[in-house]
Design an enzyme around this catalytic site. Structure first.
Site, PDB file in Angstrom:
ATOM      1  N   GLY A 160      -8.804 -14.826  18.593  1.00  0.00           N
ATOM      2  CA  GLY A 160      -7.890 -13.825  18.067  1.00  0.00           C
ATOM      3  C   GLY A 160      -7.943 -12.604  18.967  1.00  0.00           C
ATOM      4  O   GLY A 160      -7.089 -12.375  19.823  1.00  0.00           O
TER       5      GLY A 160
ATOM      6  N   TYR B  27     -16.566  -0.512  10.539  1.00  0.00           N
ATOM      7  CA  TYR B  27     -17.614  -1.211  11.321  1.00  0.00           C
ATOM      8  C   TYR B  27     -18.308  -0.294  12.314  1.00  0.00           C
ATOM      9  O   TYR B  27     -18.947  -0.785  13.238  1.00  0.00           O
ATOM     10  CB  TYR B  27     -17.023  -2.353  12.154  1.00  0.00           C
TER      11      TYR B  27
ATOM     12  N   CYS C 154      -7.530  11.619   3.088  1.00  0.00           N
ATOM     13  CA  CYS C 154      -8.498  12.401   2.319  1.00  0.00           C
ATOM     14  C   CYS C 154      -9.780  11.626   2.081  1.00  0.00           C
ATOM     15  O   CYS C 154     -10.080  11.224   0.948  1.00  0.00           O
ATOM     16  CB  CYS C 154      -7.860  12.861   1.019  1.00  0.00           C
ATOM     17  N   GLU C 155     -10.502  11.380   3.130  1.00  0.00           N
ATOM     18  CA  GLU C 155     -11.793  10.689   3.108  1.00  0.00           C
ATOM     19  C   GLU C 155     -12.627  11.260   4.245  1.00  0.00           C
ATOM     20  O   GLU C 155     -12.134  11.347   5.383  1.00  0.00           O
ATOM     21  CB  GLU C 155     -11.617   9.184   3.404  1.00  0.00           C
TER      22      GLU C 155
ATOM     23  N   TYR D 277      -6.928  -6.578  14.838  1.00  0.00           N
ATOM     24  CA  TYR D 277      -7.486  -5.972  13.631  1.00  0.00           C
ATOM     25  C   TYR D 277      -7.137  -4.490  13.527  1.00  0.00           C
ATOM     26  O   TYR D 277      -7.908  -3.684  13.027  1.00  0.00           O
ATOM     27  CB  TYR D 277      -9.012  -6.193  13.573  1.00  0.00           C
TER      28      TYR D 277
END
Ligand code: LLP
Length: 432
Positions: free
Chosen positions: A282, A323, A350-351, A379
């Site tokens: 991939g 990750y 908002c994180e 990804y």
């Protein structure tokens, strides 16, 4: 092997990143930001590198759709001769739409539903890569009900721990949900011989993702080929061995997996087995071919930190946050006059975990500047989300002088599609 610096996609020419015949600035202005830009020529080059390295055994290259399922790219890969590795009905539907022949599709995943099994049988896929005894039983039932035989491979958990940058991408060891323990595999092949709904076709292994060393593949292959031989001795007529995917690319300074070194170690074993080889790359095919281009909204000094706030973040590229993935980030247009500074490149979500890079040396950009986040072809879009009411980004494919808007940016209407609206019947899904 390796694609070499000169043939790297998105070269910098006269201080500006380019893709094919276009300047990235021009593309970003035309399609807006954040935007994923893919270099079609780079995708083809990678596919061919792999195909050529393994030419001696003429493998089925089943491109792993989860890395990037954009129809334009799937279509391009189909033209190159690729098959597909899928994990859902949604991915099967994408492949069918892109014209990928069903008999070049393998279907993995630990939780296949009866509906998915029936649809894949109906389509006539090459093989189900089965991940548990329960799944094999269900597959037998579904196939019998349809009056067909389901071609399958057992996915072996070889209990091999390959080094990957994050524990979430290690799948070959005994503590993951993936595959069937090696000591249960022969019994299942034997059982399948007696079942009218099953036809053993191959054996399968996938040990993880972003693996840079051929060693673990050779060990895993040795293990499954040994099992394959014993299954064959017991009467199963196997025709293929599927080595899975996971061939690593270069995100930072690391050297990518060499397709030719991998082939050198794998091909002799495959030849000796007499089995057909299936590969499921991939990231190796599409990773480097993609760039996420994002625009600087604000530069903000706060406490000891400098934050470069961009219009793209974890909703577009989850890898840094999920990750601790590293992606190179460059100004699309060089800023030689700007001081190099250590910054966090963060999105508008908002994180506190919303970042593209932390403590990164970058020529300090100004509001409105474009940044290119490299190796975002795999990804990136497929893991993107609508969190915080975000419309998913546009995807653009550049093939030398041809540009395709491969997916338009989502609209506000897209965000509420299928949702109840004031005035609707409470039990009826809103009409499209
Ligand atoms: N085959 C199977 C059975 C897989 O599970 C995967 C990936 C592949 C092939 C393709 O692996 P690749 O060649 O792309 O490494 N989201 C993570 C990676 C998850 C991989 C899941 N399975 C990331 O961004 O690093």
């Amino acid at each position: 092997m390796g694609s070499g610096v000169l043939s790297r996609p998105f070269p910098r020419v006269d201080g500006e990143l380019r893709c094919g015949e276009y300047s990235v600035v021009e593309l970003a202005d035309r399609f807006g930001t954040p935007v994923f830009i893919y270099d079609a020529q780079a995708v083809r080059r990678r596919y061919r590198e792999l195909r050529d390295a393994f030419a001696e055994v003429d493998p089925l290259i089943a491109y792993s759709v989860k890395a990037n399922g954009n129809l334009k790219l799937l279509h391009l890969l189909r033209e190159e001769g690729a098959g597909a590795d899928i994990v859902s009905l949604g991915e099967l539907s994408r492949c069918v739409r892109a014209g990928i022949a069903a008999d070049r599709i393998v279907f993995a995943g630990v939780g296949k539903t009866t509906v998915e099994m029936a649809a894949a049988l109906e389509a006539g896929i090459y093989a189900f890569n089965v991940e548990s005894a329960g799944e094999l039983h269900l597959l037998n039932d579904v196939a019998q009900e349809m009056g067909v035989e389901a071609p399958f491979a057992l996915r072996v958990n070889p209990d091999i721990e390959a080094r990957t940058p994050h524990e979430y991408t290690r799948t070959g060891h005994a503590r993951t949900k993936f595959g069937i323990p090696a000591d249960e595999v022969l019994e299942l092949y034997r059982w399948a011989l007696e079942q009218p709904g099953l036809r053993a076709r191959g054996i399968d292994v996938h040990i993880g993702s972003q693996i840079l060393d051929p060693g673990p593949y050779e060990r895993a292959l040795g293990r499954v080929l040994d099992l394959a031989r014993r299954a064959q001795d017991a009467g199963s007529e196997l025709e293929f061995v599927d080595l899975g995917g996971g061939y690593g690319v270069s995100y930072d300074e690391e050297e990518e997996m060499s397709a030719s070194r991998l082939a050198e170690q794998i091909v002799p074993l495959v030849r000796a087995s007499g089995l057909r080889l299936v590969l499921e790359p991939g990231r190796y095919i599409v990773g480097e071919a993609g760039m996420l281009v994002t625009r600087v909204q604000f530069v903000k000094a706060s406490g000891e930190k400098t934050f470069v706030i961009t219009d793209g973040g974890m909703t577009e590229l989850l890898r840094p946050s999920h990750y601790q993935g590293y992606h190179r980030i460059e100004p699309v247009r060089s800023r030689p006059e700007s001081p190099m500074l250590q910054v966090d490149v963060v999105g508008p979500i908002c994180e506190a975990g919303d970042f593209l890079a932390r403590d990164r040396e970058l020529a300090l950009p100004l509001r409105g500047d474009l940044l290119g986040v490299r190796t975002a072809g795999a990804y990136g879009f497929t893991m993107s989300s609508n969190y915080n009411g975000r419309t998913r980004a546009a995807e653009v494919v550049v093939d030398a002088e041809a540009v395709t808007l491969a997916r338009r940016r989502e609209s506000l209407e897209d965000l509420v599609r299928g949702e109840w609206r004031p005035g609707d019947d409470p039990l009826e899904r809103a009409a499209e």
